[in-house]
Design a protein around this motif. Structure first.
Motif, PDB file in Angstrom:
ATOM      1  N   ALA A 299       9.797  -2.338  -9.661  1.00  0.00           N
ATOM      2  CA  ALA A 299      10.962  -1.473  -9.430  1.00  0.00           C
ATOM      3  C   ALA A 299      10.683   0.016  -9.569  1.00  0.00           C
ATOM      4  CB  ALA A 299      12.066  -1.851 -10.418  1.00  0.00           C
ATOM      5  N   GLY A 300       9.676   0.379 -10.366  1.00  0.00           N
ATOM      6  CA  GLY A 300       9.525   1.799 -10.692  1.00  0.00           C
ATOM      7  C   GLY A 300       8.643   2.577  -9.738  1.00  0.00           C
ATOM      8  N   ILE A 301       8.209   1.947  -8.664  1.00  0.00           N
ATOM      9  CA  ILE A 301       7.322   2.661  -7.736  1.00  0.00           C
ATOM     10  C   ILE A 301       8.121   3.729  -6.981  1.00  0.00           C
ATOM     11  CG2 ILE A 301       7.647   1.070  -5.785  1.00  0.00           C
ATOM     12  CD1 ILE A 301       4.559   1.336  -5.328  1.00  0.00           C
ATOM     13  N   THR A 302       7.520   4.875  -6.784  1.00  0.00           N
ATOM     14  CA  THR A 302       8.226   5.927  -6.035  1.00  0.00           C
ATOM     15  C   THR A 302       8.077   5.662  -4.534  1.00  0.00           C
ATOM     16  OG1 THR A 302       6.293   7.352  -5.904  1.00  0.00           O
ATOM     17  CG2 THR A 302       7.769   7.686  -7.791  1.00  0.00           C
ATOM     18  N   GLY A 303       8.932   6.278  -3.764  1.00  0.00           N
ATOM     19  CA  GLY A 303       8.922   6.066  -2.324  1.00  0.00           C
ATOM     20  C   GLY A 303       7.593   6.420  -1.682  1.00  0.00           C
ATOM     21  N   VAL A 304       7.024   7.545  -2.085  1.00  0.00           N
ATOM     22  CA  VAL A 304       5.773   7.980  -1.460  1.00  0.00           C
ATOM     23  C   VAL A 304       4.639   7.020  -1.828  1.00  0.00           C
ATOM     24  CG1 VAL A 304       4.011   9.781  -1.538  1.00  0.00           C
ATOM     25  CG2 VAL A 304       6.393  10.400  -1.188  1.00  0.00           C
ATOM     26  N   ALA A 305       4.589   6.617  -3.102  1.00  0.00           N
ATOM     27  CA  ALA A 305       3.529   5.688  -3.516  1.00  0.00           C
ATOM     28  C   ALA A 305       3.679   4.357  -2.781  1.00  0.00           C
ATOM     29  CB  ALA A 305       3.586   5.478  -5.029  1.00  0.00           C
ATOM     30  N   LEU A 306       4.915   3.925  -2.598  1.00  0.00           N
ATOM     31  CA  LEU A 306       5.161   2.661  -1.901  1.00  0.00           C
ATOM     32  C   LEU A 306       4.742   2.758  -0.435  1.00  0.00           C
ATOM     33  CD1 LEU A 306       6.304  -0.144  -1.617  1.00  0.00           C
ATOM     34  CD2 LEU A 306       8.610   0.817  -1.602  1.00  0.00           C
ATOM     35  N   LYS A 307       5.099   3.850   0.177  1.00  0.00           N
ATOM     36  CA  LYS A 307       4.733   4.035   1.591  1.00  0.00           C
ATOM     37  C   LYS A 307       3.207   4.002   1.751  1.00  0.00           C
ATOM     38  CE  LYS A 307       5.433   7.256   5.375  1.00  0.00           C
ATOM     39  NZ  LYS A 307       5.121   8.641   5.592  1.00  0.00           N
ATOM     40  N   ASP A 308       2.521   4.724   0.851  1.00  0.00           N
ATOM     41  CA  ASP A 308       1.053   4.770   0.934  1.00  0.00           C
ATOM     42  C   ASP A 308       0.445   3.386   0.708  1.00  0.00           C
ATOM     43  OD1 ASP A 308       1.307   7.426   1.373  1.00  0.00           O
ATOM     44  OD2 ASP A 308       0.650   8.069  -0.620  1.00  0.00           O
ATOM     45  N   ALA A 309       0.997   2.657  -0.284  1.00  0.00           N
ATOM     46  CA  ALA A 309       0.429   1.337  -0.598  1.00  0.00           C
ATOM     47  C   ALA A 309       0.633   0.371   0.567  1.00  0.00           C
ATOM     48  CB  ALA A 309       1.078   0.786  -1.869  1.00  0.00           C
ATOM     49  N   LEU A 310       1.808   0.398   1.172  1.00  0.00           N
ATOM     50  CA  LEU A 310       2.070  -0.524   2.284  1.00  0.00           C
ATOM     51  C   LEU A 310       1.243  -0.161   3.514  1.00  0.00           C
ATOM     52  CD1 LEU A 310       5.945  -1.042   1.996  1.00  0.00           C
ATOM     53  CD2 LEU A 310       4.107  -2.558   1.224  1.00  0.00           C
ATOM     54  N   GLN A 311       1.005   1.130   3.658  1.00  0.00           N
ATOM     55  CA  GLN A 311       0.210   1.588   4.807  1.00  0.00           C
ATOM     56  C   GLN A 311      -1.184   0.950   4.790  1.00  0.00           C
ATOM     57  OE1 GLN A 311       0.040   5.849   4.963  1.00  0.00           O
ATOM     58  NE2 GLN A 311       0.023   5.853   7.179  1.00  0.00           N
ATOM     59  N   GLN A 312      -1.689   0.738   3.586  1.00  0.00           N
ATOM     60  CA  GLN A 312      -3.017   0.116   3.494  1.00  0.00           C
ATOM     61  C   GLN A 312      -3.019  -1.308   4.025  1.00  0.00           C
ATOM     62  OE1 GLN A 312      -4.459   0.549  -0.497  1.00  0.00           O
ATOM     63  NE2 GLN A 312      -4.165   2.763  -0.455  1.00  0.00           N
ATOM     64  N   HIS A 313      -1.840  -1.923   4.080  1.00  0.00           N
ATOM     65  CA  HIS A 313      -1.727  -3.277   4.646  1.00  0.00           C
ATOM     66  C   HIS A 313      -1.253  -3.228   6.094  1.00  0.00           C
ATOM     67  CE1 HIS A 313      -2.219  -5.345   0.744  1.00  0.00           C
ATOM     68  NE2 HIS A 313      -1.640  -4.257   0.264  1.00  0.00           N
ATOM     69  N   GLY A 314      -1.115  -2.038   6.624  1.00  0.00           N
ATOM     70  CA  GLY A 314      -0.699  -1.891   8.018  1.00  0.00           C
ATOM     71  C   GLY A 314       0.777  -2.138   8.247  1.00  0.00           C
ATOM     72  N   VAL A 315       1.588  -2.039   7.186  1.00  0.00           N
ATOM     73  CA  VAL A 315       3.036  -2.247   7.354  1.00  0.00           C
ATOM     74  C   VAL A 315       3.795  -1.072   6.743  1.00  0.00           C
ATOM     75  CG1 VAL A 315       2.961  -4.770   7.393  1.00  0.00           C
ATOM     76  CG2 VAL A 315       3.160  -3.582   5.199  1.00  0.00           C
TER      77      VAL A 315
END
Ligand SMILES: Cc1cc2nc3c(=O)[nH]c(=O)nc-3n(C[C@H](O)[C@H](O)[C@H](O)COP(=O)(O)OP(=O)(O)OC[C@H]3O[C@@H](n4cnc5c(N)ncnc54)[C@H](O)[C@@H]3O)c2cc1C
Length: 389
Positions: A299-315
């Motif tokens: 729950a505590g992930i920030t939007g930018v960190a989440l976007k970057d992490a998902l980008q690594q999976h191509g989504v």
């Protein structure tokens, strides 16, 4: 020194006005400088470097479109020979940060290395961003932004106006015994009781909230402590301690709400001690399944960190509220936030499949819509929130 600069500028304005009244429509920088230097022989004493800078600034202010400052009728020539480079009389006081500092600012939006600073650049007042965090715009003097403020606000501004940074106000000591209860529930290093942590945790990002922080107003109640769990078990331990010893818990994420949602109620409304539970210690993407577009995210992930992490999976989740540098997934779900790409990807409530809610009694699963659509669930170490991508 500042007083001399102001006096120098005033003198230059007076002399330019006299020249204009005397019939000279077109006062050039060199013309004004010569008059300023000559007037030293009379009453006015202006050292040559000050006279040169003042002449440059006052004639520069007359440039068309510049709403700030002295409104001299004679415009500065736009074409023809450019004025010789003049060493800045008013040195740039806000140098750009050499290094990126990822610490959040306490009493304004953004990171501590980044703010809008007013200064004279090439003799004209301008706003400049103090870091290069946001790319090329950080390198540009924003003259029109400076002009925008007095025009829109109807107040006159000077680049030399500053709001001194006052020390933080004193906050009351935490309720007796509270820190010991927290330290028994989680490692002691996760518990903070300093003024900055408590003031910030109990304050959102609405104008009134930020103004309170900026003016160091501590009249509103602040949480007694801030605890930052790093596992689901620690969240549960804090909640059980709250139940057993009678303190209240407010979960907080990025504290970007504009509704004072993370503020404590007054003592009259609720006399219990209050603890802010900073969820940003749970900020992992636990798994991503690009094939069915599902992910399990704390729950505590920030939007930018989440976007970057998902980008690594191509989504992508496609959830991008303007506050995404600081706001968190848990905050989005709690406030039913909306992103700028909503038209394409939908709103947060359309993305969430299941949430895992921790209580003092244990974990609650909540399914959004048809429970059979929840193909898989977060494991035992799953965060408080699972969101579909
Ligand atoms: C500059 C700026 C731009 C903004 N842009 C947008 C925008 O584009 N779209 C939009 O919808 N909103 C926007 N907002 C408002 C704000 O960002 C959202 O409401 C956001 O969802 C808050 O998230 P947060 O993590 O900061 O939550 P917080 O402010 O920390 O908390 C908000 C609420 O959520 C609760 N909460 C937080 N985390 C959890 C958790 N893990 N579990 C349970 N409860 C929790 C808190 O108790 C509180 O009630 C903006 C705000 C600012 C200042």
């Amino acid at each position: 020194m500042a007083a001399r600069f102001v006096a120098g500028e005033k003198t230059a304005i007076q002399v330019a006005s006299l020249l204009h009244e005397g019939g000279l429509d077109h006062v050039t920088e060199e013309h004004l400088l010569q008059r300023l230097l000559r007037s030293q022989e009379g009453k006015v004493s202006l050292p040559p470097p000050l006279a040169r800078g003042a002449a440059y600034i006052v004639t520069g202010k007359a440039a068309p479109g510049n709403a700030a400052g002295y409104d001299m009728p004679a415009p500065r020539p736009q074409g023809g020979a450019q004025p010789a480079a003049v060493a800045p009389l008013w040195p740039a006081s806000h140098r750009q940060a050499a290094q990126r500092v990822d610490k959040e600012a306490l009493d304004r939006w953004g990171f501590s290395d980044t703010r809008f600073a007013a200064q004279r650049i090439d003799g004209r007042p301008a706003v400049q961003i103090t870091s290069r965090r946001y790319g090329a715009i950080g390198e540009q003097p924003l003259y029109q932004l400076w002009e925008f403020f007095p025009r829109q606000l109807g107040v006159s501004l000077s680049v030399r106006d500053t709001m001194p940074e006052a020390p933080l106000p004193e906050v009351p000591a935490p309720a007796a015994g509270l820190l010991a209860h927290l330290a028994a529930a989680v490692p002691e290093a996760r518990v903070r009781s300093d003024a900055a942590s408590r003031l910030r945790a109990g304050t959102g990002h609405g104008l009134a909230d930020i103004w309170r922080l900026r003016t160091r107003d501590a009249s509103r109640r602040v949480p007694d402590a801030v605890v930052r769990p790093e596992t689901e078990e620690e969240v549960g331990a804090v909640l059980r301690a709250a139940r057993d010893s009678g303190f209240a818990v407010i979960p907080v994420g990025g504290r970007t709400n504009v509704t004072s949602a993370t503020a404590c109620p007054s003592r009259d409304a609720d006399p219990r001690p209050f603890v802010s539970m900073d969820m940003r210690g749970l900020a992992q993407v636990l798994w991503v399944n690009p094939e069915d577009g599902m992910a399990c995210i704390e729950a505590g992930i920030t939007g930018v960190a989440l976007k970057d992490a998902l980008q690594q999976h191509g989504v992508t989740m496609g959830m991008e509220p303007d506050s995404m540098e600081f706001s968190t997934l848990g905050g989005w779900i709690s406030t039913r936030a909306s992103g700028m790409k909503r038209a394409r990807y939908g709103n947060i409530e359309e993305m969430v499949v299941e949430v895992r809610v921790m209580t003092a009694e244990g974990v609650l699963w909540q399914h959004n819509g048809d429970a059979s659509a929840a193909a898989s669930s977060c494991g035992a170490h799953g965060g408080a929130v699972g969101g579909g991508t």
